[in-house]
Enzyme design. Sequence first.
Site, short mmCIF file in Angstrom:
data_model
loop_
_atom_site.label_atom_id
_atom_site.label_comp_id
_atom_site.label_asym_id
_atom_site.label_seq_id
_atom_site.Cartn_x
_atom_site.Cartn_y
_atom_site.Cartn_z
CE LYS A 1 -2.48 1.68 3.69
NZ LYS A 1 -3.50 1.55 4.71
CB THR B 1 -11.39 7.54 4.46
OG1 THR B 1 -10.35 6.70 3.92
CG2 THR B 1 -10.76 8.71 5.19
#
Length: 294
Positions: A193, A224
């Site tokens: 990531k 989020t």
Amino acid sequence: MIVIGGPTCQNLASKVAKELGIDMGGLEVRRFPDGEKYLRVLSDVKGQSVAVIQSIHHTPDELLFEYLLLADALKDLGAKRVTAFIPYFAYARQDERFKPGEALSFKTVSKLIESVGTDEIYTIDMHQHRVLKSSEVFKIPSHNLSAMPLLADYVKKSGKLENPLVIGPDAEAEQWAKIAAERLRTDYDVFEKKRLGDAHVEVRPRRANASGRDVLIVDDIISTGGTIVEAAKILLAQGARQVQVACTHPILAPGALEKIRSAGVSEVIGTDTVPGPISYVSVAPVIAEHARHS
Ligand code: R5P
């Protein structure tokens, strides 16, 4: 021994007290008309060991301050020992100066917690990317527990996933993917990531191929939802039969859950370190097990 929960942790604290077979201590918290916090301990704590349960989420400054008032008051009222159980520990992500001049929030918060006489601290799946052990930051005895065995057991019991592939969406998540895979007696892998901004990440697969598999993505935090959405998109594009998600701390910024569901995730499971709509799993047993000896 007494268990006292902060206002947002009352349910969790009462479950812990029940597991321990003891009563929960009373607390009054309100605001003065001018906005200042008022806190009063309603139980006799003199000579007692007190386990304080206070998750620091969503309004972290306020909840941290409540913890400081409470622990300081307990010591002042004669408590023999104060053990902090901070299931979600905010500010752990700011453990280094990413840009010149930034505050080292993790260090500041740990110093504050120590300054009010906390004898020992327990966290759950604390965000530790660069700091590998909480003892690198705390001078008092510190322990980082994990909710992942409880989450994996919940998934197993629900019986909706068949021989699932467990995926951690980034390198740090390998620790949780490993625990969940062991518990579910299956295989795991992690993605790579890159964070592009507060709400934007880029995720890349490594070896795993989800074609024809049920998949369980595991992570510490859903904020989020960007990380989960990107990982789920890849897995479904690979041909996964279904994707479920389990996380310890469902912080869930506005719209996060909807975003994840729209990306095709069939189920999202979280714990009550952050009470909310997906807090199906309680961390009370893991806290009680350690509070018993505190
Ligand atoms: C960070 O690396 C954490 O382990 C989580 O993956 C991250 O906090 C999730 O944030 P978001 O839901 O905003 O992508």
